[in-house]
Design an enzyme around this catalytic site. Structure first.
Site, PDB file in Angstrom:
ATOM      1  N   ARG A  91       0.849  -1.196   0.000  1.00 29.00           N
ATOM      2  CA  ARG A  91       0.000   0.000   0.000  1.00 29.00           C
ATOM      3  C   ARG A  91       0.884   1.245   0.000  1.00 29.00           C
ATOM      4  O   ARG A  91       1.989   1.245   0.523  1.00 29.00           O
ATOM      5  CB  ARG A  91      -0.909   0.011   1.240  1.00 29.00           C
ATOM      6  N   HIS A 248     -10.513  -2.696  11.481  1.00 27.91           N
ATOM      7  CA  HIS A 248      -9.412  -3.524  10.970  1.00 27.91           C
ATOM      8  C   HIS A 248      -9.150  -4.626  11.998  1.00 27.91           C
ATOM      9  O   HIS A 248      -8.175  -4.560  12.749  1.00 27.91           O
ATOM     10  CB  HIS A 248      -8.178  -2.623  10.795  1.00 27.91           C
ATOM     11  N   SER A 270      -1.229  -3.681  10.252  1.00 26.32           N
ATOM     12  CA  SER A 270      -0.888  -4.543   9.127  1.00 26.32           C
ATOM     13  C   SER A 270       0.376  -5.349   9.418  1.00 26.32           C
ATOM     14  O   SER A 270       1.369  -4.809   9.911  1.00 26.32           O
ATOM     15  CB  SER A 270      -0.674  -3.687   7.884  1.00 26.32           C
ATOM     16  N   CYS A 272       0.917  -7.574  11.685  1.00 26.45           N
ATOM     17  CA  CYS A 272       1.238  -7.677  13.117  1.00 26.45           C
ATOM     18  C   CYS A 272       0.502  -8.821  13.807  1.00 26.45           C
ATOM     19  O   CYS A 272       0.361  -8.822  15.027  1.00 26.45           O
ATOM     20  CB  CYS A 272       0.950  -6.360  13.824  1.00 26.45           C
ATOM     21  N   ASP A 299      -9.153 -10.029   8.943  1.00 23.23           N
ATOM     22  CA  ASP A 299      -8.661  -8.686   8.611  1.00 23.23           C
ATOM     23  C   ASP A 299      -9.669  -7.563   8.881  1.00 23.23           C
ATOM     24  O   ASP A 299      -9.273  -6.486   9.288  1.00 23.23           O
ATOM     25  CB  ASP A 299      -8.242  -8.641   7.139  1.00 23.23           C
TER      26      ASP A 299
HETATM   27  P1  GTP Z   1      -2.458  -7.677   7.389  1.00 28.92           P
HETATM   28  O1  GTP Z   1      -2.973  -8.753   6.506  1.00 28.92           O
HETATM   29  O2  GTP Z   1      -1.332  -6.896   6.779  1.00 28.92           O
HETATM   30  O3  GTP Z   1      -3.517  -6.748   7.921  1.00 28.92           O
HETATM   31  O4  GTP Z   1      -1.728  -8.321   8.630  1.00 28.92           O
HETATM   32  P2  GTP Z   1      -1.999  -9.417   9.759  1.00 28.92           P
HETATM   33  O5  GTP Z   1      -2.198  -8.678  11.039  1.00 28.92           O
HETATM   34  O6  GTP Z   1      -3.017 -10.413   9.367  1.00 28.92           O
HETATM   35  O7  GTP Z   1      -0.580 -10.051   9.799  1.00 28.92           O
HETATM   36  P3  GTP Z   1      -0.099 -11.544   9.975  1.00 28.92           P
HETATM   37  O8  GTP Z   1      -0.897 -12.321  10.965  1.00 28.92           O
HETATM   38  O9  GTP Z   1       0.021 -12.156   8.648  1.00 28.92           O
HETATM   39  O10 GTP Z   1       1.340 -11.237  10.609  1.00 28.92           O
HETATM   40  C1  GTP Z   1       2.462 -11.390   9.930  1.00 28.92           C
HETATM   41  C2  GTP Z   1       3.718 -11.236  10.756  1.00 28.92           C
HETATM   42  O11 GTP Z   1       3.536 -11.273  12.164  1.00 28.92           O
HETATM   43  C3  GTP Z   1       4.648 -12.355  10.414  1.00 28.92           C
HETATM   44  O12 GTP Z   1       5.929 -11.829  10.312  1.00 28.92           O
HETATM   45  C4  GTP Z   1       4.502 -13.285  11.619  1.00 28.92           C
HETATM   46  O13 GTP Z   1       5.616 -14.092  11.772  1.00 28.92           O
HETATM   47  C5  GTP Z   1       4.346 -12.277  12.745  1.00 28.92           C
HETATM   48  N1  GTP Z   1       3.653 -12.825  13.922  1.00 28.92           N
HETATM   49  C6  GTP Z   1       2.362 -13.179  14.022  1.00 28.92           C
HETATM   50  N2  GTP Z   1       2.055 -13.633  15.263  1.00 28.92           N
HETATM   51  C7  GTP Z   1       3.203 -13.539  15.971  1.00 28.92           C
HETATM   52  C8  GTP Z   1       3.541 -13.841  17.326  1.00 28.92           C
HETATM   53  O14 GTP Z   1       2.730 -14.269  18.125  1.00 28.92           O
HETATM   54  N3  GTP Z   1       4.826 -13.601  17.706  1.00 28.92           N
HETATM   55  C9  GTP Z   1       5.745 -13.106  16.831  1.00 28.92           C
HETATM   56  N4  GTP Z   1       6.977 -12.898  17.286  1.00 28.92           N
HETATM   57  N5  GTP Z   1       5.474 -12.817  15.547  1.00 28.92           N
HETATM   58  C10 GTP Z   1       4.210 -13.030  15.121  1.00 28.92           C
HETATM   59  C1  SPV Z   2      -2.972  -4.585   5.248  1.00 30.71           C
HETATM   60  O1  SPV Z   2      -2.018  -3.956   4.757  1.00 30.71           O
HETATM   61  O2  SPV Z   2      -3.479  -4.292   6.340  1.00 30.71           O
HETATM   62  C2  SPV Z   2      -3.548  -5.749   4.534  1.00 30.71           C
HETATM   63  C3  SPV Z   2      -3.161  -5.968   3.148  1.00 30.71           C
HETATM   64  O3  SPV Z   2      -4.371  -6.451   5.079  1.00 30.71           O
HETATM   65  S1  SPV Z   2      -4.008  -4.848   2.116  1.00 30.71           S
HETATM   66  O4  SPV Z   2      -5.230  -5.489   1.634  1.00 30.71           O
HETATM   67  O5  SPV Z   2      -3.123  -4.588   1.007  1.00 30.71           O
HETATM   68  O6  SPV Z   2      -4.352  -3.644   2.811  1.00 30.71           O
HETATM   69 MN    MN Z   3      -5.031  -5.573   6.977  1.00 29.79          MN
END
Ligand code: GTP
Ligand code: SPV
Ligand code: MN
Length: 610
Positions: A91, A248, A270, A272, A299
């Site tokens: 983004r 979100h 995002s 996280c 999400d």
């Molecule tokens: P968007 O789709 O961007 O909105 O993000 P999301 O919040 O769904 O992110 P996602 O769960 O895919 O998180 C991705 C990152 O967070 C990766 O690098 C994971 O390894 C890290 N991660 C997720 N849960 C944990 C956790 O409990 N501990 C640690 N250390 N890292 C984590």
């Molecule tokens: C984010 O960036 O929070 C996502 C991916 O979930 S996007 O749909 O590109 O915003």
């Molecule tokens: Mn997101």
């Protein structure tokens, strides 16, 4: 004009489908499509019906022109790899605009241009931009069709990649026209790949017209307009006007050994950890005791009051657009299973056997093709998969998907969890004293930036309610709306509101390692949250809120030493006084528009810190 192909034959007859369609909505749609085609001059117009046959034709055409690379037929059936333009991988917040009539309504966190000024830029860019291309008309529904929550949108795009992704991420095609017949209104989204240059990249929102215009990016959040543009930025404005919340947030159900399911919504910025928490696999011992987890969404959540005065949430989406790197059997086996088939991968690496790879999936292969299409070995100086590489997968394929994920009523939410990515200062977990304090916790969330948006990874910034890039109006008005939702005597409000928690999985020790094991072990925190909601669960009062005890989190079983536990929960008073000062400066951004309760909460925290 003479000599040009007939654009409006509706070749697949789709506009005949919505029987009983309010004539006006259908007419609005036809005349908008006609006007867009007249301006953008595509060589064909295709109305997407959402059928399997259509999806097959779309993907076959993209394989033929090199947009998609088919993956191994047996190991990854129905799946493809796409490599984006190297400058179009995330983004772009700098080029994202809220074009409200008044600048003040966009607030201090959004870029703003007046609707007229933005259209003066965009109209010439869209002029003739689809020449030689097919224009896809993509009707979609966000939210389970037939429910009060469902909203219809139509995205016009000249990108077959976008159309194919929308087919996974939303309920797309005929079903949306049928929903349009019920609702009589749709959100307009106009998208073009343009020339993919950054100079011409704009993601513009017109809340007063319920319109999105996006040019020169094909990346998820910039181009799949049902997602962040519609379901968060425009929906947040509608939610404020109509008394609900567009957030979100992931939605997860946690069932305890007594068989009671508690639904929790969680806002994390995002990349996280939303996808991970939504699909969490409980540790063996917890499963043996009878704990289980089900996924409703990963999400976005739309929350509204039910007749019982509680907040009920639906997941408006139909697929996952998940972060690939770091996803493995160990960290998130449900996400891996979700994207085993029928998935579009973007910017991951390709192994010689035509399966995909990314950092963290399994040990690095001796050789592969990186996301740029170049040969890669473990000695290469850059990652093989882009750090923001993603998979687009149907949500129904997730092994942990909840039986209720498509319930038009949604699920009742008993807890809301906020969590940022903080290496320092912020403890593992605590509970807010009440809704107002919880709103303050959300409003003052901060997090280190990730690769999901262009910019400096690791830079700490405020990201209120994980909505900084997604709130379509003034952030102070948004906070006011949150406070008002919690007021007693509201449609819900008072003690019917969810309990609010704050977590941080990312605190690091002096040596730089994560202090908390995370992933499946986050279950310990979820169990404590469930216990608190049920009126059990031990907690100790701290200046920040109520924290769980060592016993509640089974720290001994987890092998977290007493020393690490102390570091995980440490509240350093100097750090926290500095944090309060930063929060005051943060609130200053909003001037008079700031709800006074939030400033009072900050003062109260300062007092508790002594
Ligand atoms: P968007 O789709 O961007 O909105 O993000 P999301 O919040 O769904 O992110 P996602 O769960 O895919 O998180 C991705 C990152 O967070 C990766 O690098 C994971 O390894 C890290 N991660 C997720 N849960 C944990 C956790 O409990 N501990 C640690 N250390 N890292 C984590
Ligand atoms: C984010 O960036 O929070 C996502 C991916 O979930 S996007 O749909 O590109 O915003
Ligand atoms: Mn997101």
């Amino acid at each position: 004009p003479p000599g040009e192909p007939p654009l409006f034959a509706y070749p697949n007859g789709i506009m005949d489908a919505p029987t009983g369609s309010p004539a006006k909505a259908a007419d609005d749609l036809k005349s908008w499509v006609a006007a867009v085609a007249a301006r953008t001059r595509p060589s064909h117009v295709h109305w997407c019906d959402g059928s399997d046959a259509e999806y097959r034709r779309l993907t076959e055409a993209m394989v033929a022109d090199g947009t998609l690379i088919p993956l191994h037929e047996r190991k990854q059936p129905g799946s493809y790899l796409h490599r984006s333009d190297p400058s179009d991988v995330a983004r772009l917040e700098d080029r994202t605009f809220i074009c409200s009539e008044n600048e003040a309504d966009a607030g201090p966190l959004n870029n703003w241009k007046s609707p007229a000024e933005m259209k003066a830029i965009l109209d010439p860019l869209f002029e003739g931009c689809m020449r030689g291309r097919t224009m896809y008309v993509v009707p979609y529904v966000m939210g389970p069709p037939g429910g009060d929550a469902a909203k219809v949108g139509v995205e016009i795009t000249d990108s077959p990649y976008v159309a194919a992704n929308m087919r996974i991420m939303t309920r797309m095609g005929r079903v949306a026209l049928e929903e349009l017949a019920r609702k009589g209104h749709f959100t307009k989204g106009l998208h073009s790949t343009g020339d993919l240059s950054k100079e011409n990249r704009y993601i513009a929102h017109f809340p007063d017209e319920d319109l999105i215009m996006s040019f020169s990016s094909n990346y998820g959040g910039n181009a799949l307009l049902g997602k962040k543009c519609h379901a968060l930025r425009l929906a947040s404005v509608q939610a404020r006007n109509e008394g609900w919340l567009a957030e979100h947030m992931l939605i997860v159900g946690v069932t305890n050994p007594q068989g009671e399911t508690t639904y929790i919504a969680g806002a994390f910025p995002s990349a996280c950890g939303k996808t991970n928490l939504a699909m969490l696999v409980p540790p063996v011992a917890d499963r043996a005791q009878g704990w289980s987890v089900e996924t409703v969404g990963d999400d976005i959540a739309w929350l509204r009051f039910g007749e019982d005065g509680r907040l009920w949430a639906v997941n408006p989406e139909h697929g996952f657009f998940g972060v690939a790197p770091g996803t493995s059997e160990e960290t998130n086996r449900n996400a891996l299973a979700s994207c085993r088939a029928n998935t579009l991968f973007t910017n991951v690496a390709l192994k010689p056997d035509r399966t995909v790879w990314w950092e963290g999936l399994e040990p690095a292969p001796p050789e592969c093709i990186d996301w740029l299409g170049q040969p890669w070995t473990p000695d290469s100086d850059h990652p093989a998969a882009h750090p923001n590489s993603r998979f687009t997968a149907p949500a129904g394929q997730c092994p942990s998907i909840s039986d209720r994920w498509e319930d038009p009523q949604g699920v009742p939410i008993d807890a809301i969890v906020f969590g940022g990515r903080r290496s320092r200062v912020m403890p593992l977990a605590f509970e807010a004293f009440d809704w107002e304090h919880g709103t303050y916790l959300g409003a003052t969330m901060s997090s280190e930036k990730t690769a999901a948006a262009e910019g400096t990874v690791g830079e700490l910034r405020f990201d209120p309610m994980a909505m900084r890039p997604f709130c379509g109006y003034h952030i102070a008005d948004y906070w006011r709306h949150w406070l008002e939702m919690g007021r007693k005597g509201n449609a819900g409000g008072g003690d019917k509101m969810p309990k609010v928690f704050h977590v941080n999985w990312f605190r690091r020790g002096e040596d730089g390692r994560f202090l908390w094991p995370g992933f499946g072990d986050n279950m310990r925190v979820l169990e404590w949250i469930v216990d608190r909601v049920q009126g059990a669960g031990d907690a100790v009062e701290t200046p920040l809120g109520y924290r769980p005890t060592r016993e509640e989190l089974h720290m001994d079983d987890l092998g977290v030493s007493a020393e690490d536990e102390e570091a995980l929960f440490a509240v350093n008073r100097d750090d926290w006084r500095a944090e309060c000062d930063q929060r005051d400066a943060w609130f200053d951004l909003c001037g008079d528009r700031l709800p006074p309760e939030l400033r009072q909460q900050n003062d109260a925290l300062r007092e508790r810190l002594g």
